[in-house]
Design a protein around this motif. Structure first.
Motif, PDB file in Angstrom:
ATOM      1  N   PRO A 157       4.091   9.941   7.517  1.00  0.00           N
ATOM      2  CA  PRO A 157       3.630   8.694   6.894  1.00  0.00           C
ATOM      3  C   PRO A 157       4.365   7.480   7.462  1.00  0.00           C
ATOM      4  CG  PRO A 157       3.967  10.372   5.233  1.00  0.00           C
ATOM      5  CD  PRO A 157       4.443  10.954   6.535  1.00  0.00           C
ATOM      6  N   GLU A 158       5.644   7.660   7.828  1.00  0.00           N
ATOM      7  CA  GLU A 158       6.424   6.532   8.360  1.00  0.00           C
ATOM      8  C   GLU A 158       5.844   6.061   9.689  1.00  0.00           C
ATOM      9  OE1 GLU A 158       7.769   9.365   7.213  1.00  0.00           O
ATOM     10  OE2 GLU A 158       8.585   8.582   5.336  1.00  0.00           O
TER      11      GLU A 158
ATOM     12  N   VAL B 129       1.305   6.821  -4.772  1.00  0.00           N
ATOM     13  CA  VAL B 129       1.826   5.522  -5.193  1.00  0.00           C
ATOM     14  C   VAL B 129       2.944   4.993  -4.287  1.00  0.00           C
ATOM     15  CG1 VAL B 129       3.087   4.337  -7.027  1.00  0.00           C
ATOM     16  CG2 VAL B 129       1.014   5.601  -7.553  1.00  0.00           C
ATOM     17  N   PRO B 130       4.019   5.775  -4.041  1.00  0.00           N
ATOM     18  CA  PRO B 130       5.019   5.256  -3.099  1.00  0.00           C
ATOM     19  C   PRO B 130       4.412   4.936  -1.738  1.00  0.00           C
ATOM     20  CG  PRO B 130       5.627   7.470  -3.877  1.00  0.00           C
ATOM     21  CD  PRO B 130       4.436   7.042  -4.647  1.00  0.00           C
ATOM     22  N   LEU B 131       3.448   5.738  -1.311  1.00  0.00           N
ATOM     23  CA  LEU B 131       2.817   5.486  -0.027  1.00  0.00           C
ATOM     24  C   LEU B 131       2.043   4.168  -0.064  1.00  0.00           C
ATOM     25  CD1 LEU B 131       1.558   7.736   2.527  1.00  0.00           C
ATOM     26  CD2 LEU B 131      -0.252   6.328   1.617  1.00  0.00           C
TER      27      LEU B 131
ATOM     28  N   SER C 133       2.257  11.691  -3.916  1.00  0.00           N
ATOM     29  CA  SER C 133       2.993  10.538  -3.392  1.00  0.00           C
ATOM     30  C   SER C 133       2.062   9.390  -3.018  1.00  0.00           C
ATOM     31  CB  SER C 133       3.929  10.917  -2.246  1.00  0.00           C
ATOM     32  OG  SER C 133       3.372  11.866  -1.395  1.00  0.00           O
TER      33      SER C 133
ATOM     34  N   ILE D  65       2.572   1.583  -2.029  1.00  0.00           N
ATOM     35  CA  ILE D  65       3.527   0.469  -2.063  1.00  0.00           C
ATOM     36  C   ILE D  65       4.151   0.272  -0.683  1.00  0.00           C
ATOM     37  CG2 ILE D  65       5.668  -0.390  -3.095  1.00  0.00           C
ATOM     38  CD1 ILE D  65       5.060   1.386  -5.521  1.00  0.00           C
ATOM     39  N   GLY D  66       4.572   1.375  -0.079  1.00  0.00           N
ATOM     40  CA  GLY D  66       5.216   1.291   1.225  1.00  0.00           C
ATOM     41  C   GLY D  66       4.315   0.672   2.277  1.00  0.00           C
ATOM     42  N   PHE D  67       3.042   1.025   2.255  1.00  0.00           N
ATOM     43  CA  PHE D  67       2.096   0.478   3.226  1.00  0.00           C
ATOM     44  C   PHE D  67       1.871  -1.006   2.989  1.00  0.00           C
ATOM     45  CE2 PHE D  67      -0.637   3.934   5.367  1.00  0.00           C
ATOM     46  CZ  PHE D  67       0.468   4.718   5.564  1.00  0.00           C
TER      47      PHE D  67
ATOM     48  N   MET E 294       7.412  -7.355  -4.018  1.00  0.00           N
ATOM     49  CA  MET E 294       8.316  -6.534  -3.226  1.00  0.00           C
ATOM     50  C   MET E 294       8.104  -6.701  -1.743  1.00  0.00           C
ATOM     51  SD  MET E 294       8.631  -2.824  -4.841  1.00  0.00           S
ATOM     52  CE  MET E 294       9.041  -1.794  -3.502  1.00  0.00           C
ATOM     53  N   ARG E 295       9.165  -6.584  -0.989  1.00  0.00           N
ATOM     54  CA  ARG E 295       9.035  -6.598   0.463  1.00  0.00           C
ATOM     55  C   ARG E 295       9.790  -5.407   1.026  1.00  0.00           C
ATOM     56  NH1 ARG E 295       5.412  -8.159   0.415  1.00  0.00           N
ATOM     57  NH2 ARG E 295       4.459 -10.183   0.494  1.00  0.00           N
ATOM     58  N   THR E 296       9.136  -4.618   1.802  1.00  0.00           N
ATOM     59  CA  THR E 296       9.869  -3.580   2.517  1.00  0.00           C
ATOM     60  C   THR E 296       9.526  -3.739   3.985  1.00  0.00           C
ATOM     61  OG1 THR E 296       8.064  -2.020   2.230  1.00  0.00           O
ATOM     62  CG2 THR E 296       9.849  -1.914   0.634  1.00  0.00           C
TER      63      THR E 296
ATOM     64  N   ARG F 107       2.566   4.340   9.180  1.00  0.00           N
ATOM     65  CA  ARG F 107       2.752   2.983   8.682  1.00  0.00           C
ATOM     66  C   ARG F 107       3.116   2.047   9.815  1.00  0.00           C
ATOM     67  NH1 ARG F 107       7.229   1.455   4.234  1.00  0.00           N
ATOM     68  NH2 ARG F 107       8.601   2.428   5.750  1.00  0.00           N
TER      69      ARG F 107
END
Lengths: 366, 79
Positions: free
Chosen positions: A105-106, A139-141, A137, A143-145, A216-218, A109
């Motif tokens: 996934p990383e 939801v975290p995915l 996963s 958000i992360g995207f 949020m910012r990642t 992204r």
């Protein structure tokens, strides 16, 4: 022989880059693995070719079972399809398991971050097939995207394609209905993911993501880069077989058993009236029934196979299957944590619309 | 003292991961605090995309899969 093999191991090949870190499989050379794999595939083929005659032979030799009877037909169907589908499943899950070691996934992204729409939607749908992803996963995915700059519509293309177009569905469709149906499923599934994601992107619904996510910012950085050797990858493939086939084999057998019963006992043309081409309402009905149903492809396809034989239309049946695996209630409930109801509604609406279109289209042209 | 974070909403794989980590800590006699992160916002904030994930001193050690006992033992050995 062993000593020679050791010289060609991954340690010497800078491209594969396995230093002494891979603790588990450093003693096995990649060439040994390839040879074993090749032998495995040959044995696989030899057995696979014998399945049909064997099922026929076994059925003929069951005492007290008149040949050509309903029961004999049902039993032969079961005896042939079960090992066939399970063998196909093992082969493909192994192959896909190895392919998936090249994607995370990383990485996905990083490829998608900052991508423009259209191109991004196509890429996201394709990556959805090969990126390892489990719906817990989601939801975290998500958000992360989104927070790392992947456009909302592109993220949706990924989230739609990942469950809908999966190797288990394709194997079963291929094994039970032939490569044409499997190819149709692959292409239309991807198109729905691409177009639905693109539409959601066009609608500009970024403000329907819950506030704390938008704040949020990642970054698209982060996470360790795993360096895998070929033996590691083969090992991963095998782990995938153990995990996935270990989980779905029971569904497959149960599904085929139901299919076999329908095959043997339900009269020809029985489904034509309710799921045939002429019943226009059957496509939306199939989608409506499919959404709350939560099943994996493994359990649903053998049943679909049997329905088709009894006169159900292909479009209706494909629409049913897509809505069962692509739109699931539990996933919506999880996504509610990050999406406002309106965006979830649009998501369901657009995807269901696409599935409807596919259903009607196939009923029209086939 | 090291800090270990296990990320996961509480599915079977996450529970298994926690078991493995606790076992490794017990075996290695490393002085560690184990935290379980179940909130999606916190998980995402740590940079984790797929669960289960294990972080040691806020560095991601593994994501999206259950680590093996050997792997975790190794991480702790080189702390």
């Amino acid at each position: 022989m062993k000593a020679i093999n050791k010289n060609v191991c991954a340690c010497q090949n800078p491209e594969i880059g396995g230093e002494a870190e891979s603790p588990t499989h450093k003693n096995n050379s990649p060439i040994g693995y390839f040879l074993k794999g090749l032998a495995g595939i040959i044995i696989w083929f030899v057995i696979y070719r014998q399945l049909a005659p064997l099922a026929g032979y076994l059925t003929r030799n069951i005492p007290g079972l008149p040949p050509g009877s309903h029961a004999a037909e049902a039993i032969q169907f079961f005896l042939y399809d079960t090992p066939k589908v399970l063998m196909l499943l093992i082969l493909v899950v192994y192959g896909v398991g190895i392919i998936r070691t090249f994607f995370t996934p990383e990485k996905t992204r990083r490829i998608l971050a900052g991508r423009r729409e259209a191109v991004g939607n196509v890429l996201a749908a394709l990556l959805g097939i090969v990126t390892p992803f489990c719906s817990c996963s989601a939801v975290p995915l998500f958000i992360g995207f989104v927070t790392a700059g992947v456009p909302l519509g592109v993220t949706f293309s990924f989230l739609i394609a990942a469950p809908m177009v999966n190797e288990i569905a394709l194997v079963l469709l291929y094994g039970l209905l032939g490569w044409k149906v499997a190819a149709l499923y692959l292409v239309t599934g991807l198109l729905i993911a691409i177009i639905a994601g693109w539409i959601i992107g066009r609608l500009g619904m970024e403000n329907h993501i819950v506030d704390w996510v938008r704040a949020m910012r990642t970054t698209a950085e982060g996470g360790p880069e795993e360096t895998l050797t070929w033996p590691d990858r083969f090992h991963h493939g095998w782990e995938a077989v153990k995990e996935i086939v270990g989980k779905v084999w029971l569904y497959v057998i149960a599904g085929i058993a139901v299919g076999a019963a329908i095959h043997g006992y339900v009269p020809e043309g029985f489904m034509a009236a309710i799921m045939g081409k002429d019943a226009w309402w059957s496509v939306p009905a199939a989608v409506l029934i499919g959404v709350p149903m939560y099943s994996n492809a493994a359990g649903i396809i053998p049943v679909i196979h049997a329905l088709l034989e009894k006169g159900a239309a292909l479009g209706t049946v494909l629409a049913f299957m897509m809505s069962v695996i692509a739109l699931s209630l539990p996933e919506m409930v999880i996504l509610r944590k990050v999406l406002m109801p309106r965006l979830i509604g649009v998501f369901i609406g657009v995807v269901a619309g696409g599935i409807l279109l596919v259903g009607y289209l196939f009923n029209l042209i086939i | 003292m090291i800090n270990i974070k296990i990320c996961g909403p509480g599915c079977a794989s996450c529970t298994k991961t926690e078991e493995i980590v606790r076992q490794a800590v017990a075996d290695s006699e490393v002085n560690a605090i184990i935290e379980k992160i179940t909130d999606f916002a916190d998980i995402a904030q740590l940079g984790v995309l797929s669960t289960p994930a294990v972080l040691i001193n806020d560095r991601i050690k593994c994501v999206g899969k259950i680590p093996t006992q050997d792997e975790v033992n190794n991480w702790l050995k080189y702390m």
